[in-house]
Design a protein around this motif. Structure first.
Motif, PDB file in Angstrom:
ATOM      1  N   PHE A  31       0.764  -1.231  -0.261  1.00 56.38           N
ATOM      2  CA  PHE A  31       0.008  -0.140   0.215  1.00 56.38           C
ATOM      3  C   PHE A  31       0.780   1.322  -0.083  1.00 56.38           C
ATOM      4  N   ASN A  32       0.436   2.494  -0.808  1.00 56.66           N
ATOM      5  CA  ASN A  32       1.209   3.673  -0.696  1.00 56.66           C
ATOM      6  C   ASN A  32       0.332   4.415   0.228  1.00 56.66           C
ATOM      7  N   ALA A  33       1.018   5.560   0.568  1.00 54.97           N
ATOM      8  CA  ALA A  33       0.301   6.671   1.481  1.00 54.97           C
ATOM      9  C   ALA A  33      -1.008   6.745   1.168  1.00 54.97           C
ATOM     10  N   ALA A  34      -1.737   6.739   0.025  1.00 57.79           N
ATOM     11  CA  ALA A  34      -2.954   7.280  -0.509  1.00 57.79           C
ATOM     12  C   ALA A  34      -3.791   5.956  -0.334  1.00 57.79           C
ATOM     13  N   GLY A  35      -3.291   5.001   0.103  1.00 61.41           N
ATOM     14  CA  GLY A  35      -4.121   3.553   0.207  1.00 61.41           C
ATOM     15  C   GLY A  35      -4.415   2.758  -1.098  1.00 61.41           C
TER      16      GLY A  35
END
Length: 180
Positions: A31-35
């Motif tokens: 997962f990246n910081a933006a979900g």
């Protein structure tokens, strides 16, 4: 007939599909910081596992070595396929998810030793810069398994995977759906 004994040769009995084991494997939902979740487009150049032709998208995954800790295997596989090392553990999915190969691939994939895979999945958070991600020259120096990559919504993943793995991806979505 055997040339040595003159007796008929014994026929090698094929193992029934249900007698074949599942290949132990790990999978990573990165997962990246933006979900959004990392997905790569499989490279169909013969280097990928013999799971059928097609340009489908999937998350990083790979075999679990004998005696290897599943979480350590997940970190290794992620690095070998994407060059990514900057991650933190969000959580492990409960239990193992399995899929069976389609009949035409049994006996072909993994030299016929397995009927499919049992997979332990981990949700990891990507903590690095996107410049760290390199699928064309991956961290293990081996032939790339992916030709391109992108960030995708988790709930879209079952529609992007090869059909016989769809049930596993639905399980991954269910296990990690609450991760922002």
């Amino acid at each position: 007939m055997s040339k040595k004994t003159g007796k008929p040769k014994k026929q090698k009995r094929a193992r029934a599909v249900e007698d074949l084991p599942y290949r132990p494997c790990v999978g990573i939902a990165l997962f990246n910081a933006a979900g959004r979740v990392w997905v790569g487009c499989r490279a169909d150049d013969g280097a990928a596992e013999a799971e059928g032709e097609g340009h489908w998208w999937q998350m990083p995954q790979g075999g679990l070595d004998d005696g290897e800790d599943p979480y350590q295997a997940a970190l290794r596989e992620l690095y070998e396929e994407t060059s990514v090392k900057s991650v933190s553990l969000i959580r492990e999915a409960p239990g193992w998810l399995t899929y069976d190969l389609p009949p035409e691939l049994i006996g072909v994939a993994w030299k016929g030793r397995y009927r499919g895979q049992k997979q332990k999945w981990f949700a990891l958070r990507f903590e690095g810069d996107e410049s760290e991600i390199d699928v064309l020259d991956p961290g293990d120096g081996d032939t790339p398994e992916f030709s391109e990559w992108r960030w995708e919504k988790l709930d879209r993943l079952p529609d992007l995977i090869v059909p016989f793995k769809r049930q596993v991806y639905e399980g991954v979505v269910s296990a990690f759906a609450d991760i922002p």
